[in-house]
Design an enzyme around this catalytic site. Structure first.
Site, PDB file in Angstrom:
ATOM      1  CE  LYS A 144     -10.127   3.534   6.984  1.00  0.00           C
ATOM      2  NZ  LYS A 144     -10.695   2.214   6.597  1.00  0.00           N
TER       3      LYS A 144
ATOM      4  CG  ASP B 285      -8.982   0.419   9.925  1.00  0.00           C
ATOM      5  OD1 ASP B 285      -9.643   0.895  10.859  1.00  0.00           O
ATOM      6  OD2 ASP B 285      -9.506  -0.231   9.013  1.00  0.00           O
TER       7      ASP B 285
ATOM      8  N   GLY C 274       0.763  -1.244   0.000  1.00  0.00           N
ATOM      9  CA  GLY C 274       0.000   0.000   0.000  1.00  0.00           C
ATOM     10  C   GLY C 274       0.796   1.298   0.000  1.00  0.00           C
TER      11      GLY C 274
ATOM     12  CG  PHE D 202     -12.799  -0.018   2.290  1.00  0.00           C
ATOM     13  CD1 PHE D 202     -11.930  -0.749   3.088  1.00  0.00           C
ATOM     14  CD2 PHE D 202     -12.648  -0.081   0.909  1.00  0.00           C
ATOM     15  CE1 PHE D 202     -10.929  -1.516   2.525  1.00  0.00           C
ATOM     16  CE2 PHE D 202     -11.649  -0.849   0.338  1.00  0.00           C
ATOM     17  CZ  PHE D 202     -10.783  -1.568   1.135  1.00  0.00           C
TER      18      PHE D 202
ATOM     19  NE  ARG E  44      -2.115  -2.950  -4.091  1.00  0.00           N
ATOM     20  CZ  ARG E  44      -2.265  -3.114  -2.784  1.00  0.00           C
ATOM     21  NH1 ARG E  44      -2.242  -2.075  -1.981  1.00  0.00           N
ATOM     22  NH2 ARG E  44      -2.451  -4.315  -2.284  1.00  0.00           N
TER      23      ARG E  44
ATOM     24  CG  ASP F 182      -5.706  -3.471  -1.986  1.00  0.00           C
ATOM     25  OD1 ASP F 182      -5.249  -3.045  -0.904  1.00  0.00           O
ATOM     26  OD2 ASP F 182      -6.120  -4.631  -2.133  1.00  0.00           O
TER      27      ASP F 182
HETATM   28  P1  IMP Z   1      -5.131  -2.131  10.722  1.00  0.00           P
HETATM   29  O1  IMP Z   1      -4.315  -3.322  11.161  1.00  0.00           O
HETATM   30  O2  IMP Z   1      -6.575  -2.273  11.110  1.00  0.00           O
HETATM   31  O3  IMP Z   1      -4.562  -0.819  11.205  1.00  0.00           O
HETATM   32  O4  IMP Z   1      -5.175  -2.126   9.155  1.00  0.00           O
HETATM   33  C1  IMP Z   1      -4.114  -1.701   8.434  1.00  0.00           C
HETATM   34  C2  IMP Z   1      -4.131  -2.257   7.029  1.00  0.00           C
HETATM   35  O5  IMP Z   1      -5.450  -2.517   6.555  1.00  0.00           O
HETATM   36  C3  IMP Z   1      -3.563  -1.229   6.096  1.00  0.00           C
HETATM   37  O6  IMP Z   1      -2.178  -1.408   5.976  1.00  0.00           O
HETATM   38  C4  IMP Z   1      -4.305  -1.477   4.822  1.00  0.00           C
HETATM   39  O7  IMP Z   1      -3.606  -2.437   4.063  1.00  0.00           O
HETATM   40  C5  IMP Z   1      -5.617  -2.028   5.244  1.00  0.00           C
HETATM   41  N1  IMP Z   1      -6.675  -0.996   5.236  1.00  0.00           N
HETATM   42  C6  IMP Z   1      -7.233  -0.400   6.307  1.00  0.00           C
HETATM   43  N2  IMP Z   1      -8.178   0.463   5.943  1.00  0.00           N
HETATM   44  C7  IMP Z   1      -8.203   0.446   4.589  1.00  0.00           C
HETATM   45  C8  IMP Z   1      -8.990   1.159   3.591  1.00  0.00           C
HETATM   46  O8  IMP Z   1      -9.862   1.992   3.880  1.00  0.00           O
HETATM   47  N3  IMP Z   1      -8.718   0.860   2.305  1.00  0.00           N
HETATM   48  C9  IMP Z   1      -7.767  -0.042   1.934  1.00  0.00           C
HETATM   49  N4  IMP Z   1      -7.027  -0.720   2.819  1.00  0.00           N
HETATM   50  C10 IMP Z   1      -7.239  -0.476   4.134  1.00  0.00           C
HETATM   51 MG    MG Z   2      -1.088  -1.413   4.112  1.00  0.00          MG
END
Ligand code: IMP
Ligand code: MG
Length: 181
Positions: free
Chosen positions: A134, A106, A48, A155, A168, A162
């Site tokens: 977020k 996130d 990403g 999202f 992407r 992606d």
């Molecule tokens: P976390 O572990 O919940 O913080 O999620 C992190 C990973 O989830 C990021 O590195 C992204 O790859 C994916 N992700 C989280 N939110 C989104 C989004 O809104 N769009 C696309 N990928 C996301």
């Molecule tokens: Mg990522």
């Protein structure tokens, strides 16, 4: 900007490219100010963060090293829990000033896992730079040192992010809409 279709969902315009660039340049300036004399090791979290990193690092004018890492999931043999392992790290982190470049944080679960694996290698310091955050979804309490743009818990796709492998390459960031099909 118009609504776009990515795979099987519609996404509405959310953050325009010039606004993204402004945030990227601001974060780059903050890092530059803090790391002038420290020769940071930037670790770019694939997939990403590749576009964010490419834009940000072209604004960083001091000596630095750049490497790329990825989180790989392995299904455990005896449990349903996936094991997340960091792959691609060839550098010795001992004594280094590490700056992780991430596209989005996130819940923070992914980053916390990565921090643990990197900290085990005794770097001098680890900081985190994320383009998007977020805030309301964040479940952890580690500090996020550099944040480009705070966004609601929707999202999104584009600028490296992606939806199921697609989107992407979009230069702007788009937000998923409620409509399906
Ligand atoms: P976390 O572990 O919940 O913080 O999620 C992190 C990973 O989830 C990021 O590195 C992204 O790859 C994916 N992700 C989280 N939110 C989104 C989004 O809104 N769009 C696309 N990928 C996301
Ligand atoms: Mg990522």
């Amino acid at each position: 900007m118009e609504t776009i279709r990515v795979k099987d969902r519609d996404f509405a315009p959310f953050i325009d490219s010039p606004v993204i660039q402004e945030a990227v340049e601001r974060v780059a300036a903050e890092i530059e100010r803090d790391y002038k004399d420290k020769c940071p090791l930037f670790l770019v979290l694939l997939n990403g963060a590749f576009i964010f990193a490419a834009d940000l690092l072209r604004c960083f004018r001091h000596p630095c090293n750049i490497s790329f890492i990825k989180v790989a999931s392995y299904s455990g043999t005896s449990s349903t829990q996936d094991v997340k392992v960091l792959i691609g790290l060839n550098e010795d982190l001992k004594g280094r000033h590490v700056v992780i470049l991430e596209d989005i944080i996130d819940t923070g679960i992914t980053m916390e896992n990565i921090l643990g694996q990197l900290a085990a290698q005794n770097p001098a310091e680890i900081r985190i730079a994320t383009l998007l955050f977020k805030k309301d979804a964040f479940l952890k309490d580690f500090p996020i040192d550099y944040i480009g743009i705070q966004i609601p818990t929707d999202f999104i796709v584009g600028y490296g992010l992606d939806y199921d492998g697609f989107g992407r390459n979009q230069p702007h960031i788009y937000k998923i809409t409620a409509s399906k099909l």
